[in-house]
Design a protein around this motif. Structure first.
Motif, PDB file in Angstrom:
ATOM      1  N   ASP A  83     -11.050  -7.190  49.232  1.00 37.76           N
ATOM      2  CA  ASP A  83      -9.925  -7.824  49.759  1.00 37.76           C
ATOM      3  C   ASP A  83     -10.775  -9.458  50.073  1.00 37.76           C
ATOM      4  O   ASP A  83     -11.802  -9.494  50.714  1.00 37.76           O
ATOM      5  N   GLU A 126      -3.542  -5.319  44.040  1.00 32.83           N
ATOM      6  CA  GLU A 126      -3.428  -4.523  45.109  1.00 32.83           C
ATOM      7  C   GLU A 126      -3.249  -2.924  44.302  1.00 32.83           C
ATOM      8  O   GLU A 126      -3.196  -1.771  44.854  1.00 32.83           O
ATOM      9  N   ASN A 184      -2.743  -7.326  54.699  1.00 31.09           N
ATOM     10  CA  ASN A 184      -3.652  -8.307  54.190  1.00 31.09           C
ATOM     11  C   ASN A 184      -2.971  -9.356  53.662  1.00 31.09           C
ATOM     12  O   ASN A 184      -3.683 -10.313  52.911  1.00 31.09           O
TER      13      ASN A 184
END
Length: 277
Positions: free
Chosen positions: A141, A133, A223
């Motif tokens: 993603d 990230e 996420n």
């Protein structure tokens, strides 16, 4: 306290010799040396003084304490550490590299950070998800679909983590990495970490029951939270580690402190008798 400028040395004044001049001769300042082969254009002023090149960097550690990594020098197997003062097993003061494996919701990151914070010697925690990230714009993603871009960013993050681990270890700092490594992908999974960090890497699997993993995943946000179907699929694939011979911790009923203590005991035994993986 004032220091001399870099590249200058101060000479002691010897009795009977005249002291050095306080200022350089005026003609030297007015006519500094020109570089070889350089001709000033017509009507230009004095030739500017060009400083000499800096000296080469020393071969050993520099002023910041940085230690250069030897080329292709992965971490070797750790030596047996001293036991705890209470007589129980544990990693003691050993410098070692650990890979904590487990499905989403197993508590890998929380346990790894807790274990690293409680050690008596410098220890770093490196999370693969955190490094992935670091990519902000253009982050691929995997929840949007596993494709070439997400695979490339995953591999890049793994190499970055491996280099960071070797850099910490070269400077005498232990490290623990966490990743959801699958047993059915040995080349890009456990084998990949072994190539990036070295044969001395100690893998441990954190594998609580499915109900516990689902409950912990439900408390996640962003996420990092997966669907129940994805969590169940990952947990099912992780069950393959039971036949691998790697140490497995079922932390279904353990809190973080207990899990970290069990992890340290398992690693202490692994250091004394490294597993063949």
């Amino acid at each position: 306290m004032q220091h001399a400028a870099a590249g200058w040395t101060q000479q002691a004044h010897r009795p009977g010799t005249p002291p050095p001049p306080a200022h350089p001769p005026t003609h030297a300042a007015a006519h500094p040396p020109a570089p070889p082969g350089w001709t000033p254009p017509p009507g230009s002023g004095p030739v500017p003084h060009l400083p000499s090149a800096p000296p080469p960097a020393p071969a050993g550690p520099d002023a910041t304490g940085h230690v250069r990594l030897p080329p292709g020098g992965p971490v070797a197997a750790p030596t047996a550490p001293p036991v705890r003062s209470g007589g129980g097993p544990g990693t003691g003061t050993a410098t070692l590299a650990v890979l904590l494996i487990g499905p989403a919701g197993a508590g890998k990151t929380t346990v790894a950070r807790h274990w690293a914070q409680r050690r008596r010697v410098p220890t770093a925690h490196i999370s693969l998800d955190d490094v992935r990230e670091w990519v902000c714009a253009g982050f691929a993603d995997p929840q949007d679909g596993w494709n070439d871009r997400s695979e490339a960013q995953y591999r890049l993050a793994r190499r970055t983590c491996g280099f960071a681990a070797r850099n910490f270890l070269a400077n005498g700092i232990s490290c623990i990495l966490d990743d959801a490594v699958f047993p059915d992908r040995p080349v890009v999974g456990l084998g990949g970490w072994k190539r990036h960090v070295g044969p001395g890497l100690l893998p441990v699997v954190l594998l609580p029951g499915l109900e516990v993993v689902l409950e912990r995943n439900a408390r996640r946000t962003g996420n990092r939270r997966l669907s129940d179907e994805e969590v169940a699929g990952i947990h099912g694939r992780m069950a393959g580690w039971h036949a691998s011979g790697l140490p497995i911790i079922d932390n279904s009923t353990y809190d973080v402190e207990t899990t970290a203590r069990v992890l340290d005991e398992i690693l202490g035994r692994a250091v004394a008798s490294p597993p063949n993986w």
